[in-house]
Design an enzyme around this catalytic site. Sequence first.
Site, PDB file in Angstrom:
ATOM      1  N   ARG A  24       9.759   9.425   1.896  1.00 23.03           N
ATOM      2  CA  ARG A  24       8.899   9.837   0.609  1.00 23.03           C
ATOM      3  C   ARG A  24       8.929  11.267   0.603  1.00 23.03           C
ATOM      4  NH1 ARG A  24       8.231   4.600   0.797  1.00 23.03           N
ATOM      5  NH2 ARG A  24      10.513   4.947   0.454  1.00 23.03           N
ATOM      6  N   SER A  44       0.356   4.261  -3.436  1.00 21.78           N
ATOM      7  CA  SER A  44      -0.220   4.818  -2.007  1.00 21.78           C
ATOM      8  C   SER A  44      -0.521   6.195  -2.205  1.00 21.78           C
ATOM      9  CB  SER A  44       0.958   4.692  -0.947  1.00 21.78           C
ATOM     10  OG  SER A  44       1.588   3.263  -1.206  1.00 21.78           O
ATOM     11  N   GLU A  56       0.511  11.475  -0.259  1.00 16.85           N
ATOM     12  CA  GLU A  56       1.763  11.369  -0.980  1.00 16.85           C
ATOM     13  C   GLU A  56       1.637  11.674  -2.363  1.00 16.85           C
ATOM     14  OE1 GLU A  56       3.750   7.487  -0.387  1.00 16.85           O
ATOM     15  OE2 GLU A  56       3.998   7.371  -2.512  1.00 16.85           O
TER      16      GLU A  56
HETATM   17  P1  FAD Z   1       4.920  11.733 -12.077  1.00 15.09           P
HETATM   18  O1  FAD Z   1       3.615  11.191 -11.460  1.00 15.09           O
HETATM   19  O2  FAD Z   1       4.839  12.093 -13.726  1.00 15.09           O
HETATM   20  O3  FAD Z   1       5.550  13.201 -11.323  1.00 15.09           O
HETATM   21  C1  FAD Z   1       5.113  13.020  -9.788  1.00 15.09           C
HETATM   22  C2  FAD Z   1       5.955  14.613  -9.568  1.00 15.09           C
HETATM   23  O4  FAD Z   1       7.259  14.581  -9.939  1.00 15.09           O
HETATM   24  C3  FAD Z   1       4.899  15.718  -9.971  1.00 15.09           C
HETATM   25  O5  FAD Z   1       4.966  16.530  -9.249  1.00 15.09           O
HETATM   26  C4  FAD Z   1       5.795  15.976 -11.442  1.00 15.09           C
HETATM   27  O6  FAD Z   1       5.786  17.210 -11.887  1.00 15.09           O
HETATM   28  C5  FAD Z   1       7.330  15.771 -10.614  1.00 15.09           C
HETATM   29  N1  FAD Z   1       8.302  15.393 -11.648  1.00 15.09           N
HETATM   30  C6  FAD Z   1       8.297  14.279 -12.521  1.00 15.09           C
HETATM   31  N2  FAD Z   1       9.324  14.208 -13.235  1.00 15.09           N
HETATM   32  C7  FAD Z   1      10.162  15.188 -12.910  1.00 15.09           C
HETATM   33  C8  FAD Z   1      11.383  15.818 -13.524  1.00 15.09           C
HETATM   34  N3  FAD Z   1      12.153  15.308 -14.429  1.00 15.09           N
HETATM   35  N4  FAD Z   1      11.722  17.040 -12.898  1.00 15.09           N
HETATM   36  C9  FAD Z   1      11.281  17.702 -11.992  1.00 15.09           C
HETATM   37  N5  FAD Z   1       9.808  17.289 -11.420  1.00 15.09           N
HETATM   38  C10 FAD Z   1       9.344  16.016 -11.692  1.00 15.09           C
HETATM   39  N6  FAD Z   1       6.437   5.008  -5.210  1.00 15.09           N
HETATM   40  C11 FAD Z   1       7.088   4.551  -4.238  1.00 15.09           C
HETATM   41  O7  FAD Z   1       7.969   5.280  -3.776  1.00 15.09           O
HETATM   42  N7  FAD Z   1       7.404   3.330  -4.099  1.00 15.09           N
HETATM   43  C12 FAD Z   1       6.381   2.252  -4.347  1.00 15.09           C
HETATM   44  O8  FAD Z   1       6.787   1.319  -4.269  1.00 15.09           O
HETATM   45  C13 FAD Z   1       5.420   2.718  -5.390  1.00 15.09           C
HETATM   46  N8  FAD Z   1       4.674   1.988  -6.154  1.00 15.09           N
HETATM   47  C14 FAD Z   1       3.575   2.325  -6.740  1.00 15.09           C
HETATM   48  C15 FAD Z   1       2.589   1.613  -7.451  1.00 15.09           C
HETATM   49  C16 FAD Z   1       1.812   1.649  -8.283  1.00 15.09           C
HETATM   50  C17 FAD Z   1       0.992   0.703  -8.879  1.00 15.09           C
HETATM   51  C18 FAD Z   1       1.600   3.140  -8.719  1.00 15.09           C
HETATM   52  C19 FAD Z   1       0.619   3.597  -9.776  1.00 15.09           C
HETATM   53  C20 FAD Z   1       2.653   4.183  -8.135  1.00 15.09           C
HETATM   54  C21 FAD Z   1       3.412   3.864  -7.135  1.00 15.09           C
HETATM   55  N9  FAD Z   1       4.672   4.682  -6.474  1.00 15.09           N
HETATM   56  C22 FAD Z   1       5.293   4.132  -5.778  1.00 15.09           C
HETATM   57  C23 FAD Z   1       4.363   6.021  -6.942  1.00 15.09           C
HETATM   58  C24 FAD Z   1       5.196   6.333  -8.077  1.00 15.09           C
HETATM   59  O9  FAD Z   1       5.483   5.263  -9.059  1.00 15.09           O
HETATM   60  C25 FAD Z   1       6.439   7.072  -7.967  1.00 15.09           C
HETATM   61  O10 FAD Z   1       6.199   8.441  -7.098  1.00 15.09           O
HETATM   62  C26 FAD Z   1       7.234   7.486  -9.302  1.00 15.09           C
HETATM   63  O11 FAD Z   1       8.601   7.986  -8.802  1.00 15.09           O
HETATM   64  C27 FAD Z   1       6.382   8.526 -10.006  1.00 15.09           C
HETATM   65  O12 FAD Z   1       7.128   8.829 -11.205  1.00 15.09           O
HETATM   66  P2  FAD Z   1       6.517   9.450 -12.541  1.00 15.09           P
HETATM   67  O13 FAD Z   1       7.447   9.669 -13.501  1.00 15.09           O
HETATM   68  O14 FAD Z   1       5.113   8.672 -13.045  1.00 15.09           O
HETATM   69  O15 FAD Z   1       6.349  10.891 -11.921  1.00 15.09           O
HETATM   70  P1  NAP Z   2       3.673  -4.477   3.146  1.00 15.71           P
HETATM   71  O1  NAP Z   2       4.824  -5.172   2.750  1.00 15.71           O
HETATM   72  O2  NAP Z   2       2.477  -5.135   3.393  1.00 15.71           O
HETATM   73  O3  NAP Z   2       3.849  -3.615   4.373  1.00 15.71           O
HETATM   74  C1  NAP Z   2       2.758  -2.737   4.920  1.00 15.71           C
HETATM   75  C2  NAP Z   2       3.558  -1.517   5.454  1.00 15.71           C
HETATM   76  O4  NAP Z   2       4.438  -1.893   6.621  1.00 15.71           O
HETATM   77  C3  NAP Z   2       4.409  -0.740   4.597  1.00 15.71           C
HETATM   78  O5  NAP Z   2       3.748   0.342   4.464  1.00 15.71           O
HETATM   79  C4  NAP Z   2       5.740  -0.896   4.950  1.00 15.71           C
HETATM   80  O6  NAP Z   2       6.433   0.497   5.043  1.00 15.71           O
HETATM   81  C5  NAP Z   2       5.668  -1.411   6.351  1.00 15.71           C
HETATM   82  N1  NAP Z   2       6.827  -2.345   6.508  1.00 15.71           N
HETATM   83  C6  NAP Z   2       6.676  -3.901   5.946  1.00 15.71           C
HETATM   84  N2  NAP Z   2       7.678  -4.514   6.424  1.00 15.71           N
HETATM   85  C7  NAP Z   2       8.468  -3.540   7.172  1.00 15.71           C
HETATM   86  C8  NAP Z   2       9.752  -3.851   7.831  1.00 15.71           C
HETATM   87  N3  NAP Z   2      10.432  -4.857   7.840  1.00 15.71           N
HETATM   88  N4  NAP Z   2      10.077  -2.621   8.664  1.00 15.71           N
HETATM   89  C9  NAP Z   2       9.667  -1.427   8.455  1.00 15.71           C
HETATM   90  N5  NAP Z   2       8.389  -1.335   7.779  1.00 15.71           N
HETATM   91  C10 NAP Z   2       8.007  -2.390   7.316  1.00 15.71           C
HETATM   92  O7  NAP Z   2       3.331  -3.174   2.226  1.00 15.71           O
HETATM   93  P2  NAP Z   2       2.833  -2.962   0.721  1.00 15.71           P
HETATM   94  O8  NAP Z   2       1.539  -2.163   0.704  1.00 15.71           O
HETATM   95  O9  NAP Z   2       2.763  -4.488   0.071  1.00 15.71           O
HETATM   96  O10 NAP Z   2       4.250  -2.390  -0.096  1.00 15.71           O
HETATM   97  C11 NAP Z   2       5.264  -3.042  -0.028  1.00 15.71           C
HETATM   98  C12 NAP Z   2       6.398  -2.134  -0.413  1.00 15.71           C
HETATM   99  O11 NAP Z   2       5.993  -1.285  -1.718  1.00 15.71           O
HETATM  100  C13 NAP Z   2       6.563  -1.061   0.765  1.00 15.71           C
HETATM  101  O12 NAP Z   2       7.812  -0.845   0.827  1.00 15.71           O
HETATM  102  C14 NAP Z   2       5.722   0.079   0.216  1.00 15.71           C
HETATM  103  O13 NAP Z   2       6.138   1.410   0.633  1.00 15.71           O
HETATM  104  C15 NAP Z   2       5.996  -0.048  -1.392  1.00 15.71           C
HETATM  105  N6  NAP Z   2       4.872   0.616  -1.901  1.00 15.71           N
HETATM  106  C16 NAP Z   2       4.746   1.732  -2.296  1.00 15.71           C
HETATM  107  C17 NAP Z   2       3.678   2.435  -3.105  1.00 15.71           C
HETATM  108  C18 NAP Z   2       3.505   3.877  -2.968  1.00 15.71           C
HETATM  109  O14 NAP Z   2       2.875   4.469  -4.057  1.00 15.71           O
HETATM  110  N7  NAP Z   2       4.457   4.439  -2.327  1.00 15.71           N
HETATM  111  C19 NAP Z   2       2.769   1.651  -3.500  1.00 15.71           C
HETATM  112  C20 NAP Z   2       2.988   0.143  -3.282  1.00 15.71           C
HETATM  113  C21 NAP Z   2       3.920  -0.391  -2.416  1.00 15.71           C
HETATM  114  P3  NAP Z   2       7.022   1.291   4.050  1.00 15.71           P
HETATM  115  O15 NAP Z   2       5.922   1.847   3.054  1.00 15.71           O
HETATM  116  O16 NAP Z   2       7.639   2.297   4.687  1.00 15.71           O
HETATM  117  O17 NAP Z   2       7.877   0.676   3.250  1.00 15.71           O
END
Ligand code: FAD
Ligand code: NAP
Length: 338
Positions: free
Chosen positions: A164, A238, A334
């Site tokens: 991340r 998250s 994050e």
């Molecule tokens: P924004 O929120 O608009 O921007 C995020 C940051 O990036 C800001 O600092 C912004 O200035 C910068 N930025 C945006 N676009 C650019 C660009 N073109 N150039 C330079 N800087 C830029 N993330 C995960 O990794 N895994 C997940 O599973 C995941 N699940 C999510 C689930 C939900 C319900 C929500 C709400 C969020 C989740 N996220 C997850 C977080 C989010 O979706 C990601 O981080 C996504 O990449 C953000 O994209 P955005 O376009 O909305 O960025």
């Molecule tokens: P989940 O599947 O219930 O798992 C809980 C946590 O355990 C997650 O954080 C995941 O780590 C870790 N995990 C699960 N299985 C794993 C494996 N086989 N090996 C190593 N780590 C494992 O989690 P969840 O909340 O439903 O999310 C599912 C996936 O979507 C995850 O990968 C999570 O990162 C992603 N997600 C991200 C965001 C965001 O905003 N970043 C929001 C929602 C969901 P990791 O997080 O490192 O994968």
Amino acid sequence: MNIQENISLKPFHTFSTDVKAKYFAPFKDIDELTELLNANILPQTSKLILGGGSNILFTKDFDGLVLKNEVRGIKELHEDNDYLYIRAGGGENWHLFVMHCIDRGWAGVENMALIPGTVGAAPIQNIGAYGVELTNVFQSLEAYDTREKCIVTLTSSDCEFGYRSSSFKTKYKNRYIIISVTFRLKKKPVYHTHYGAVAEQLENNKVQELSIRAIAEAVIQIRSAKLPDPAKIGNAGSFFKNPVISIDIYEKLAKEFPGFNARPLPEGRMKVSAGWLIEQCGWKGYRKGDAGCFEKQALVLVNYGKAGGDEIFELSQQIAVSVKQKFGITLDREVNMF
Ligand code: FAD
Ligand code: NAP
């Protein structure tokens, strides 16, 4: 040039807090972007690049120029024996891009279905889900360098992708504006079903023959059941990253706290479930006013309606303090704060 003043940002970010931007302008290509950056009236103004606003918490009005990325287009560049090289505009919706790939049989992004936001933001935190990260499918990106005032191509090593994170969150913070991303997608899929509830969901769906579409559908089902839909409940996914600790600390904590939820990383450290830590501190389902900790996933902070960004931030601080007190572990945010 279309610069609007005193614009509400509520519809443009998924926490949906009621904040304003002093200036707001969309850009569709590099020419529009450079025109905006060079506008005489705005040279000293601070700038924020906005994608889908799904990883942002605004705690106050933004006293500068919000530049909304609307660069579109998905193009097949070339292919070799194993891979297809696809360029997508930074303003393309990530999930629609994933579905576009699935429709054409391009493999590699299916586990990342339904992540909100744009293609251009995906490299910023090296988005990932269900065992696959952007870095696994990344070839290069095209960005505007605000320091050298030119377009550059950056490769994986420039981006320094980590869990991340990337160099755009550290040494290159605020320097590059990502215009497009080039992906290296597989002609022949390699399936990742071992992670989270994916295999179980595939079984429930009675999938006989595995495919990238079946995986994406399973991921969409799991996510829809577990995560709050930002269109209904404000959130940014998250709020904190999963902390990484040493084996020694893990062994100590695992003895003290039965069920301590952590998994080994390849480099010999342990990744702890931040959601579990928060839940153990009693926050899951907590609500004060309209700010809360989601009842199905404690790692997600929510805005049930009229919470201010400062209230959500305050809640996040309380959560981090209680986790530190109970486990001695520091939670890193994050979500990007403005
Ligand atoms: P924004 O929120 O608009 O921007 C995020 C940051 O990036 C800001 O600092 C912004 O200035 C910068 N930025 C945006 N676009 C650019 C660009 N073109 N150039 C330079 N800087 C830029 N993330 C995960 O990794 N895994 C997940 O599973 C995941 N699940 C999510 C689930 C939900 C319900 C929500 C709400 C969020 C989740 N996220 C997850 C977080 C989010 O979706 C990601 O981080 C996504 O990449 C953000 O994209 P955005 O376009 O909305 O960025
Ligand atoms: P989940 O599947 O219930 O798992 C809980 C946590 O355990 C997650 O954080 C995941 O780590 C870790 N995990 C699960 N299985 C794993 C494996 N086989 N090996 C190593 N780590 C494992 O989690 P969840 O909340 O439903 O999310 C599912 C996936 O979507 C995850 O990968 C999570 O990162 C992603 N997600 C991200 C965001 C965001 O905003 N970043 C929001 C929602 C969901 P990791 O997080 O490192 O994968």
